[in-house]
Design a protein around this motif. Structure first.
Motif, mmCIF file in Angstrom:
data_model
loop_
_atom_site.group_PDB
_atom_site.id
_atom_site.type_symbol
_atom_site.label_atom_id
_atom_site.label_comp_id
_atom_site.label_asym_id
_atom_site.label_seq_id
_atom_site.Cartn_x
_atom_site.Cartn_y
_atom_site.Cartn_z
ATOM 1 N N LYS A 1 0.827 -1.206 0.000
ATOM 2 C CA LYS A 1 0.000 0.000 0.000
ATOM 3 C C LYS A 1 0.857 1.250 0.000
ATOM 4 N N SER A 2 0.403 2.258 -0.710
ATOM 5 C CA SER A 2 1.114 3.527 -0.753
ATOM 6 C C SER A 2 0.908 4.300 0.559
ATOM 7 N N PRO A 3 1.918 5.063 1.003
ATOM 8 C CA PRO A 3 1.725 5.919 2.180
ATOM 9 C C PRO A 3 0.835 7.118 1.886
ATOM 10 N N LEU A 4 0.539 7.350 0.600
ATOM 11 C CA LEU A 4 -0.375 8.417 0.230
ATOM 12 C C LEU A 4 -1.820 7.950 0.385
ATOM 13 N N ASP A 5 -2.715 8.908 0.557
ATOM 14 C CA ASP A 5 -4.131 8.601 0.736
ATOM 15 C C ASP A 5 -4.925 9.354 -0.335
ATOM 16 N N PRO A 6 -5.687 8.640 -1.184
ATOM 17 C CA PRO A 6 -6.438 9.315 -2.246
ATOM 18 C C PRO A 6 -7.647 10.102 -1.744
ATOM 19 N N LYS A 7 -8.021 9.910 -0.476
ATOM 20 C CA LYS A 7 -9.206 10.581 0.053
ATOM 21 C C LYS A 7 -8.880 11.683 1.063
ATOM 22 N N ASN A 8 -7.700 11.643 1.637
ATOM 23 C CA ASN A 8 -7.347 12.602 2.683
ATOM 24 C C ASN A 8 -5.941 13.152 2.468
ATOM 25 N N PHE A 9 -5.758 14.396 2.900
ATOM 26 C CA PHE A 9 -4.435 15.000 2.855
ATOM 27 C C PHE A 9 -3.571 14.426 3.990
ATOM 28 N N VAL A 10 -2.355 14.064 3.653
ATOM 29 C CA VAL A 10 -1.387 13.583 4.633
ATOM 30 C C VAL A 10 -0.199 14.528 4.604
ATOM 31 N N ASN A 11 0.304 14.926 5.759
ATOM 32 C CA ASN A 11 1.437 15.843 5.833
ATOM 33 C C ASN A 11 2.751 15.076 5.695
ATOM 34 N N PHE A 12 3.573 15.521 4.748
ATOM 35 C CA PHE A 12 4.880 14.910 4.541
ATOM 36 C C PHE A 12 5.965 15.963 4.746
ATOM 37 N N LYS A 13 7.058 15.541 5.364
ATOM 38 C CA LYS A 13 8.129 16.462 5.727
ATOM 39 C C LYS A 13 9.080 16.702 4.555
ATOM 40 N N LEU A 14 9.439 17.970 4.359
ATOM 41 C CA LEU A 14 10.410 18.331 3.328
ATOM 42 C C LEU A 14 11.806 17.912 3.774
ATOM 43 N N LYS A 15 12.428 17.062 2.984
ATOM 44 C CA LYS A 15 13.739 16.498 3.315
ATOM 45 C C LYS A 15 14.883 17.351 2.780
ATOM 46 N N LYS A 16 14.749 17.812 1.539
ATOM 47 C CA LYS A 16 15.777 18.675 0.952
ATOM 48 C C LYS A 16 15.233 19.386 -0.269
ATOM 49 N N VAL A 17 15.923 20.456 -0.648
ATOM 50 C CA VAL A 17 15.568 21.230 -1.834
ATOM 51 C C VAL A 17 16.793 21.270 -2.741
ATOM 52 N N LYS B 1 -1.735 21.061 -0.591
ATOM 53 C CA LYS B 1 -2.181 22.283 0.071
ATOM 54 C C LYS B 1 -1.289 22.496 1.292
ATOM 55 N N SER B 2 -1.376 23.667 1.883
ATOM 56 C CA SER B 2 -0.561 23.965 3.054
ATOM 57 C C SER B 2 -0.972 23.112 4.247
ATOM 58 N N SER B 3 0.016 22.684 5.031
ATOM 59 C CA SER B 3 -0.282 21.971 6.275
ATOM 60 C C SER B 3 -0.864 22.917 7.326
ATOM 61 N N LEU C 1 10.830 4.353 -6.015
ATOM 62 C CA LEU C 1 11.881 5.001 -5.223
ATOM 63 C C LEU C 1 11.498 4.956 -3.751
ATOM 64 N N ILE C 2 12.334 4.357 -2.926
ATOM 65 C CA ILE C 2 11.982 4.198 -1.518
ATOM 66 C C ILE C 2 12.390 5.428 -0.705
ATOM 67 N N GLY C 3 11.501 5.816 0.176
ATOM 68 C CA GLY C 3 11.803 6.850 1.155
ATOM 69 C C GLY C 3 11.639 8.278 0.710
ATOM 70 N N GLU C 4 11.389 8.519 -0.593
ATOM 71 C CA GLU C 4 11.337 9.893 -1.083
ATOM 72 C C GLU C 4 10.277 10.077 -2.162
ATOM 73 N N LEU C 5 9.775 11.316 -2.236
ATOM 74 C CA LEU C 5 8.841 11.719 -3.282
ATOM 75 C C LEU C 5 9.327 13.059 -3.813
ATOM 76 N N HIS C 6 9.623 13.139 -5.123
ATOM 77 C CA HIS C 6 10.230 14.326 -5.719
ATOM 78 C C HIS C 6 9.218 15.106 -6.556
ATOM 79 N N LEU D 1 4.096 19.553 4.009
ATOM 80 C CA LEU D 1 3.126 19.936 2.991
ATOM 81 C C LEU D 1 2.050 18.859 2.943
ATOM 82 N N GLY D 2 0.785 19.287 2.860
ATOM 83 C CA GLY D 2 -0.313 18.338 2.758
ATOM 84 C C GLY D 2 -0.422 17.800 1.334
ATOM 85 N N ILE D 3 -0.401 16.473 1.197
ATOM 86 C CA ILE D 3 -0.453 15.837 -0.128
ATOM 87 C C ILE D 3 -1.556 14.787 -0.129
ATOM 88 N N LYS D 4 -2.384 14.793 -1.183
ATOM 89 C CA LYS D 4 -3.454 13.806 -1.333
ATOM 90 C C LYS D 4 -3.366 13.173 -2.719
#
Length: 346
Positions: free
Chosen positions: A92-108, A139-141, A166-171, A195-198
């Motif tokens: 299962k993906s850690p993302l949720d198609p129905k709800n926003f989940v907050n993910f931490k920014l690792k690097k820019v 959307k904003s957390s 890709l494990i551990g990251e979303l770009h 950042l909130g991601i759905k």
């Protein structure tokens, strides 16, 4: 691959190590025949799946066996021997198609003068498992930040550029627009912010070899959904589809992911070609100047008479090419493609 935790006489007796190595050499199953899932590694602004290189080491310090179902590691001091189990297959993906989940920014990772890759951390070394082709909305957390004039949260779609495995990251490769509230907000984030991601939100359930020819027509930052398809299909040795990318930008420095497309062209010359078009170029520019025209489509895209053998994907501010969009959907086909006889299904 499965494994167990092992301690005791195997490690303490060098003769056991030698006998185990001898049995391995005479095994009927070669170590390289193991079935290994391919994960991807980060290579700057984008990520491409890379095969895990698994080797067999028989040394005085230890034995590592791939394909037998176990990894045996012996320390230099010969104090312990451990077999480490591979993690269970992620379902299962850690993302949720129905709800926003907050993910931490690792690097820019800066890309050019107004674009950066934002790398968000996925929990427990999971992969996103996003289907191709799909996007997410963000959307904003902070419920008090990133609102429109009516006080409602601003929500925008973005397409990840990292591979689904890709494990551990979303770009996300995100361009900062002067009048873009969401892009300016994301560019203001600092490492550690969330950042909130759905998602995922499915756009087109792409299948390998579904079409003989695929045309990808992109403008500006609208390139990321098209890149997602190419990054999925081209490295697959079973791919037979021929892809043609027509990519329009204002200037040469605005061409995003150019190094990846040039790499695709070098590695898959029989399956991929790219045409760069810019509005403004200097004397050193060797590509096309101007805009995507009817002649451009006729020259580089299979004709509408090809029927279901051809598919055209369009992304970006290209109403002149495909007609106005209806929200997140394409809407009724228009523009150059309609003039040339392409159907909505194509």
């Amino acid at each position: 691959m499965h494994g167990v935790l092992t301690n005791g006489p195997f490690n303490e007796n060098p003769r056991c190590v030698a006998e185990f190595a001898d049995r391995l050499r005479h095994s009927r199953t070669p170590y390289h025949s193991a079935s290994i899932r391919h994960y991807s590694g980060s290579t700057g602004p984008t990520s491409t799946p890379k095969k895990l290189n698994v080797a067999l080491y028989l040394t005085g310090a230890g034995v590592a066996v791939a394909g037998s179902g176990y990894y045996f590691f012996t320390s230099q001091s010969a104090a312990t021997t451990t077999a480490v189990a591979a993690p269970p297959k992620q379902e299962k993906s850690p993302l949720d198609p129905k709800n926003f989940v907050n993910f931490k920014l690792k690097k820019v990772i800066p890309y050019n003068h107004n674009t950066s890759t934002f790398v968000f951390e996925l929990p427990d070394n999971q992969a996103s498992l996003l289907p191709v082709a799909s996007c997410v909305v963000v959307k904003s957390s902070d419920p008090e930040a990133l609102k429109d004039d009516k006080g409602k949260p601003i929500i925008r779609p973005y397409t990840p550029t990292s591979h689904p495995d890709l494990i551990g990251e979303l770009h996300f490769l995100i361009k900062k627009y002067d009048n873009g509230n969401a892009s300016k907000y994301i560019h203001s984030l600092k490492v550690g912010d969330t950042l909130g991601i759905k998602g995922p939100i499915s756009k087109f359930p792409y299948q390998l070899n579904q079409f003989e020819e695929v045309a990808l027509i992109g403008g500006g930052s609208g390139i990321t959904p098209l890149y997602q398809i190419l990054d999925y299909a081209l490295p697959d040795k079973n791919n037979k589809t021929k892809f043609k990318l027509i990519f329009a930008n204002t200037t040469e420095k605005d061409i995003l992911l150019r190094e990846r497309f040039d790499e695709f062209k070098k590695n898959y010359p029989d399956k991929f070609d790219v045409v760069y078009i810019i509005e403004k170029g200097d004397k050193n520019w060797k590509g096309d100047l101007g805009y995507i025209t009817k002649d451009t489509i006729k020259k580089h895209v299979a004709p509408a008479s090809a029927g279901d053998k051809v598919k055209v994907f369009v992304c970006g501010k290209l109403a002149a090419v495909a007609g106005k969009k209806a929200g997140y959907d394409q809407g009724e086909i228009g523009g150059i493609l309609k003039e040339l006889g392409y159907s909505s299904d194509q």
